[in-house]
Scaffold this active site. Structure first.
Site, PDB file in Angstrom:
ATOM      1  N   GLY A  65      -0.832   1.502   2.581  1.00 47.91           N
ATOM      2  CA  GLY A  65      -0.112   1.317   1.317  1.00 47.91           C
ATOM      3  C   GLY A  65       0.285   2.643   0.678  1.00 47.91           C
ATOM      4  CB  THR A  66       0.422   6.100   2.092  1.00 47.88           C
ATOM      5  OG1 THR A  66      -0.616   5.687   2.973  1.00 47.88           O
ATOM      6  CG2 THR A  66       0.120   7.461   1.532  1.00 47.88           C
ATOM      7  CG  HIS A 128      -2.235  10.432   6.394  1.00 44.45           C
ATOM      8  ND1 HIS A 128      -2.381   9.289   5.639  1.00 44.45           N
ATOM      9  CD2 HIS A 128      -0.938  10.423   6.806  1.00 44.45           C
ATOM     10  CE1 HIS A 128      -1.235   8.636   5.594  1.00 44.45           C
ATOM     11  NE2 HIS A 128      -0.336   9.302   6.290  1.00 44.45           N
ATOM     12  NE  ARG A 150      -2.144  -3.678   4.229  1.00 45.30           N
ATOM     13  CZ  ARG A 150      -0.922  -3.752   4.720  1.00 45.30           C
ATOM     14  NH1 ARG A 150      -0.377  -2.684   5.278  1.00 45.30           N
ATOM     15  NH2 ARG A 150      -0.225  -4.856   4.659  1.00 45.30           N
ATOM     16  N   GLY A 282       4.710  -6.229   4.116  1.00 49.54           N
ATOM     17  CA  GLY A 282       3.956  -5.929   2.896  1.00 49.54           C
ATOM     18  C   GLY A 282       3.197  -7.121   2.350  1.00 49.54           C
TER      19      GLY A 282
HETATM   20  P1  PAP Z   1       2.181   5.628   6.004  1.00 45.67           P
HETATM   21  O1  PAP Z   1       0.727   5.815   6.318  1.00 45.67           O
HETATM   22  O2  PAP Z   1       3.081   5.926   7.171  1.00 45.67           O
HETATM   23  O3  PAP Z   1       2.629   6.296   4.755  1.00 45.67           O
HETATM   24  P2  PAP Z   1       1.932   3.182   4.552  1.00 45.67           P
HETATM   25  O4  PAP Z   1       2.963   3.244   3.514  1.00 45.67           O
HETATM   26  O5  PAP Z   1       0.531   3.544   4.173  1.00 45.67           O
HETATM   27  O6  PAP Z   1       2.372   4.039   5.798  1.00 45.67           O
HETATM   28  O7  PAP Z   1       1.852   1.727   5.135  1.00 45.67           O
HETATM   29  C1  PAP Z   1       2.984   0.942   5.384  1.00 45.67           C
HETATM   30  C2  PAP Z   1       2.689  -0.440   4.869  1.00 45.67           C
HETATM   31  O8  PAP Z   1       2.917  -0.501   3.459  1.00 45.67           O
HETATM   32  C3  PAP Z   1       3.629  -1.473   5.498  1.00 45.67           C
HETATM   33  O9  PAP Z   1       2.847  -2.667   5.573  1.00 45.67           O
HETATM   34  P3  PAP Z   1       3.155  -3.828   6.653  1.00 45.67           P
HETATM   35  O10 PAP Z   1       3.384  -3.172   7.966  1.00 45.67           O
HETATM   36  O11 PAP Z   1       1.936  -4.697   6.641  1.00 45.67           O
HETATM   37  O12 PAP Z   1       4.347  -4.537   6.137  1.00 45.67           O
HETATM   38  C4  PAP Z   1       4.724  -1.565   4.442  1.00 45.67           C
HETATM   39  O13 PAP Z   1       5.480  -2.768   4.524  1.00 45.67           O
HETATM   40  C5  PAP Z   1       3.911  -1.485   3.175  1.00 45.67           C
HETATM   41  N1  PAP Z   1       4.698  -1.037   2.019  1.00 45.67           N
HETATM   42  C6  PAP Z   1       5.593  -0.013   1.971  1.00 45.67           C
HETATM   43  N2  PAP Z   1       6.122   0.087   0.735  1.00 45.67           N
HETATM   44  C7  PAP Z   1       5.560  -0.886  -0.007  1.00 45.67           C
HETATM   45  C8  PAP Z   1       5.723  -1.317  -1.371  1.00 45.67           C
HETATM   46  N3  PAP Z   1       6.568  -0.711  -2.189  1.00 45.67           N
HETATM   47  N4  PAP Z   1       4.995  -2.369  -1.795  1.00 45.67           N
HETATM   48  C9  PAP Z   1       4.122  -2.991  -0.974  1.00 45.67           C
HETATM   49  N5  PAP Z   1       3.930  -2.647   0.324  1.00 45.67           N
HETATM   50  C10 PAP Z   1       4.636  -1.603   0.807  1.00 45.67           C
END
Ligand code: PAP
Length: 316
Positions: A65-66, A128, A150, A282
């Site tokens: 959720g970063t 990270h 998460r 998400g």
């Molecule tokens: P990162 O470690 O590469 O930064 P990160 O953002 O932590 O990735 O994780 C991505 C997840 O956050 C995705 O989840 P999913 O694969 O289960 O769908 C992505 O969809 C979700 N995500 C990104 N932006 C948001 C947002 N604004 N609200 C809720 N969930 C989000």
């Protein structure tokens, strides 16, 4: 980097434990797994970064959720984030990765001693890195840390989708989920082991709640307004009106961000990945669409065992 430093680094990397992961090798440095190109920048950031008292540092393991937090924290901290005029919102023109730079992927990736003197305070960074590897000045200065985590089952599924998209762009076949799962359970994945990563920040947040705000993706999904309000108070930027919180929650919502032009068609210049891959479903519980009963049992048992006695639970 000078050639002698490159030689020393290559020699050091060659000594480290190595495991295959999504068509490349990961190396274990001080208990955590890294791709080689992140290792040198992590080492540089870990030794050289000097935190300031008013810095805000977003920390996480991957896919927890970063990106949501990368949007929310700058929106809370930037006065423009609270104005009514949506046309001024930096998220319109910038993927959240650009608003809060990563120490190891961006800031220290080219130069082990980057010049940060022109950055306006309060500076926002993300990493990270696991808690034990954080630069000493982050631990000892007055800067604030926000940690997001998460359910490991959803984290694993999200990682599979993301990494398979990354390797597909290089023409590499997807890594079978069963093999990726065994690797995840052994703690082998970039920036992992997941459970050690979470526990490091969890334990420290219990000791110093004024220093580390420990957040869960699932709490954000359940009560985004309540969680964003708490976060804003922690960051010393409480909201005056309810409409301000609603605005931040809406501006940073997955539905809005994933449909913005920049996020649909842009490419991450540091990782060469299409920005669209950061936004997927998400949801809480996507693991139910992918896990067998055995996988659920195995990862839940592992999580219970690792977190036993810590007071932490992450199952949903
Ligand atoms: P990162 O470690 O590469 O930064 P990160 O953002 O932590 O990735 O994780 C991505 C997840 O956050 C995705 O989840 P999913 O694969 O289960 O769908 C992505 O969809 C979700 N995500 C990104 N932006 C948001 C947002 N604004 N609200 C809720 N969930 C989000």
């Amino acid at each position: 980097m000078e050639s002698s430093s490159v030689d020393k680094l290559s020699a050091l990397i060659n000594e480290l434990p190595k495991q295959p992961w999504y068509g490349a090798d990961l190396y274990n440095w001080k208990g955590f797994w890294y791709r080689p190109h992140h290792l040198s920048s992590t080492m540089a950031a870990s030794s050289n970064f000097q935190a300031k008292d008013d810095d805000v540092i977003l920390t996480s393991s991957m896919k927890t959720g970063t990106t949501w937090m990368k949007a929310i924290i700058p929106t809370i901290m930037n006065p423009v984030g609270r104005t009514d005029d949506d046309s001024l919102d930096p998220l319109l023109k910038h993927h959240p990765n650009e608003l809060i730079p990563s120490l190891e992927i961006q800031v220290y990736s080219v130069n082990p001693h980057p010049d940060l003197s022109n950055m306006v305070s309060p500076r926002l960074f993300r990493t990270h890195m696991a808690y034990p590897l954080l630069p000493e000045s982050i631990k000892t200065s007055g800067c604030k840390i926000v940690y997001i985590t998460r359910d490991p089952k959803d984290t694993f599924v999200s990682t599979c989708h993301f990494m398979n998209s990354v390797i597909a762009a290089r023409g590499v076949e997807p890594w079978p989920m069963s093999e990726a799962f065994e690797s995840f359970c052994k703690g082998v994945h970039t920036f992992g082991p997941f459970h050690d990563h979470v526990l490091g920040y969890w334990k420290e947040s219990l000791k110093r709640p004024e220093k580390i705000c420990f957040m869960r993706y699932e709490d954000m999904k359940k009560d985004p307004k309540g969680e964003v309000k708490k976060l804003a108070c922690f960051l010393g930027r409480p909201f005056e009106k309810d409409q301000e919180v609603e605005k931040v929650v809406w501006r940073c919502s997955l539905e809005r961000l994933k449909n913005l032009e920049m996020n649909q068609h842009g490419v991450d210049p540091w990782l060469g990945i299409d920005y669209k891959h950061y936004f997927r479903r998400g949801i809480v519980g996507d693991w139910k669409n992918h896990f067998t009963d055995e996988m659920k049992e195995k990862l839940e048992q592992l999580t219970a065992m690792k977190f036993e006695g810590s007071g932490l639970s992450l199952g949903y």
